[in-house]
Design a protein around this motif. Structure first.
Motif, mmCIF file in Angstrom:
data_model
loop_
_atom_site.group_PDB
_atom_site.id
_atom_site.type_symbol
_atom_site.label_atom_id
_atom_site.label_comp_id
_atom_site.label_asym_id
_atom_site.label_seq_id
_atom_site.Cartn_x
_atom_site.Cartn_y
_atom_site.Cartn_z
ATOM 1 N N ALA A 77 0.904 -1.187 -0.056
ATOM 2 C CA ALA A 77 -0.169 0.005 0.064
ATOM 3 C C ALA A 77 0.986 1.270 0.161
ATOM 4 O O ALA A 77 1.868 1.210 0.488
ATOM 5 N N ALA A 78 0.310 2.247 -0.717
ATOM 6 C CA ALA A 78 0.981 3.732 -0.652
ATOM 7 C C ALA A 78 0.577 4.205 0.716
ATOM 8 O O ALA A 78 -0.458 4.208 1.146
ATOM 9 N N PRO A 79 1.620 5.207 1.225
ATOM 10 C CA PRO A 79 1.443 5.939 2.389
ATOM 11 C C PRO A 79 0.054 7.027 1.998
ATOM 12 O O PRO A 79 -0.015 7.458 0.934
ATOM 13 N N GLN A 80 -0.548 7.239 3.137
ATOM 14 C CA GLN A 80 -1.705 8.442 3.016
ATOM 15 C C GLN A 80 -1.213 9.503 3.460
ATOM 16 O O GLN A 80 -0.885 9.911 4.941
ATOM 17 N N ASP A 84 -0.940 16.861 3.725
ATOM 18 C CA ASP A 84 0.539 17.558 3.557
ATOM 19 C C ASP A 84 0.793 17.566 2.096
ATOM 20 O O ASP A 84 1.225 16.739 1.521
ATOM 21 N N LYS A 85 0.587 18.780 1.652
ATOM 22 C CA LYS A 85 0.548 19.069 0.123
ATOM 23 C C LYS A 85 2.110 18.869 -0.260
ATOM 24 O O LYS A 85 2.478 18.187 -1.331
ATOM 25 N N ALA A 86 3.209 19.270 0.500
ATOM 26 C CA ALA A 86 4.633 19.282 0.118
ATOM 27 C C ALA A 86 5.315 17.683 0.077
ATOM 28 O O ALA A 86 5.791 17.162 -0.890
ATOM 29 N N ALA A 87 4.627 16.829 1.259
ATOM 30 C CA ALA A 87 4.602 15.436 1.228
ATOM 31 C C ALA A 87 4.253 14.640 -0.019
ATOM 32 O O ALA A 87 4.808 13.777 -0.669
ATOM 33 N N LEU A 88 2.982 15.202 -0.534
ATOM 34 C CA LEU A 88 2.270 14.585 -1.602
ATOM 35 C C LEU A 88 2.939 14.905 -2.925
ATOM 36 O O LEU A 88 3.334 13.861 -3.675
ATOM 37 N N MET A 89 3.591 15.973 -2.928
ATOM 38 C CA MET A 89 4.308 16.366 -4.244
ATOM 39 C C MET A 89 5.705 15.735 -4.296
ATOM 40 O O MET A 89 6.163 15.473 -5.448
ATOM 41 N N ALA A 90 6.317 15.561 -3.161
ATOM 42 C CA ALA A 90 7.580 14.854 -3.015
ATOM 43 C C ALA A 90 7.371 13.492 -3.232
ATOM 44 O O ALA A 90 8.387 12.876 -4.067
ATOM 45 N N TYR A 91 6.285 12.709 -2.841
ATOM 46 C CA TYR A 91 6.065 11.410 -2.848
ATOM 47 C C TYR A 91 6.059 11.071 -4.585
ATOM 48 O O TYR A 91 6.568 10.198 -5.113
ATOM 49 N N PHE A 92 5.109 11.937 -5.093
ATOM 50 C CA PHE A 92 4.564 11.654 -6.442
ATOM 51 C C PHE A 92 5.964 12.114 -7.331
ATOM 52 O O PHE A 92 6.119 11.345 -8.572
ATOM 53 N N SER A 93 6.930 13.201 -6.885
ATOM 54 C CA SER A 93 8.022 13.156 -7.887
ATOM 55 C C SER A 93 9.197 12.061 -7.804
ATOM 56 O O SER A 93 9.899 11.850 -8.729
ATOM 57 N N GLU A 94 8.840 11.385 -6.641
ATOM 58 C CA GLU A 94 9.623 9.897 -6.593
ATOM 59 C C GLU A 94 9.294 8.997 -7.680
ATOM 60 O O GLU A 94 9.966 8.212 -8.230
ATOM 61 N N VAL A 95 7.845 8.907 -7.753
ATOM 62 C CA VAL A 95 7.184 7.998 -8.584
ATOM 63 C C VAL A 95 7.162 8.359 -10.068
ATOM 64 O O VAL A 95 7.561 7.376 -10.837
ATOM 65 N N LEU A 96 6.943 9.578 -10.222
ATOM 66 C CA LEU A 96 6.936 9.953 -11.744
ATOM 67 C C LEU A 96 7.795 11.459 -11.728
ATOM 68 O O LEU A 96 7.084 12.522 -11.625
ATOM 69 N N PRO A 97 9.006 11.243 -11.902
ATOM 70 C CA PRO A 97 10.036 12.528 -11.768
ATOM 71 C C PRO A 97 9.534 13.652 -12.545
ATOM 72 O O PRO A 97 9.890 14.753 -12.305
ATOM 73 N N ASP A 98 9.033 13.598 -13.939
ATOM 74 C CA ASP A 98 8.806 14.305 -14.943
ATOM 75 C C ASP A 98 7.335 14.814 -14.999
ATOM 76 O O ASP A 98 7.010 15.341 -15.877
ATOM 77 N N TYR A 99 6.752 14.666 -14.020
ATOM 78 C CA TYR A 99 5.192 15.122 -14.029
ATOM 79 C C TYR A 99 5.057 16.559 -14.043
ATOM 80 O O TYR A 99 5.926 17.272 -13.474
ATOM 81 N N ASP A 100 4.152 17.050 -14.559
ATOM 82 C CA ASP A 100 4.006 18.658 -14.760
ATOM 83 C C ASP A 100 3.453 19.085 -13.702
ATOM 84 O O ASP A 100 2.274 19.170 -13.282
#
Length: 167
Positions: A77-80, A84-100
């Protein structure tokens, strides 16, 4: 991962599996609680297989994003990260580094992670390595059936029909 029959219905929480199509809409089953609902044609419905995430180069299909999350979490499972907007953005940039980052909002990321967790809880998330490692099982009956049909087609002589020109 197969998302062809998984739906997101606007105004309804969670994900749904398409069960039956009717004249006036369709019947879907909730992946959260298993309840069946009828959905009219006027409802805003999205197939998960048709959703993409914006990147700087191209649009990335949601299936590939979910597979990237599965690889990162080793199928777990992925973390909930709800507030925390900053944590969401950091997590997603690890998963998909070049997302817009200008066109993909924190609410979109939260929704993708929530959808992933629902699919993972239902066992619909399968890593690619697991799929490749499981060989196709063949039984002795299946092998016998294949060889007997091949032998039967080879043993029967082909009949040729006489045409009027040859008569």
């Amino acid at each position: 991962m197969k998302l062809e029959r998984i739906l997101a219905i606007s105004g309804k929480p969670g994900l749904y599996e398409l069960k039956l199509q009717t004249r006036t809409g369709f019947v879907a089953e909730s992946l959260l609680d298993g309840k069946k609902i009828t959905v009219g044609m006027r409802s805003n419905v999205s197939l998960l297989s048709e959703i993409s995430i914006y990147t700087y180069a191209e649009e990335k299909p949601l299936v590939e994003v979910m597979e990237a999350i599965a690889k990162k979490e080793n199928g777990g499972a992925a973390p909930q990260l709800k507030d925390d907007k900053a944590a969401l953005m950091a997590y997603f940039s690890e998963v998909l580094p070049d997302y817009d980052q200008e066109r993909v909002y924190a609410s979109d990321i939260k929704k993708v992670i929530n959808w992933y967790n629902i699919l993972q809880a239902k066992g619909l998330v399968v890593l690619e390595e697991e799929v490749k490692e499981t060989p196709k099982k063949t039984t002795k009956k299946a092998v016998k059936a294949e060889t007997s049909t091949e032998e039967a087609t080879e043993a029967k002589p082909k009949k040729t029909k006489a045409t009027k020109a040859s008569e």
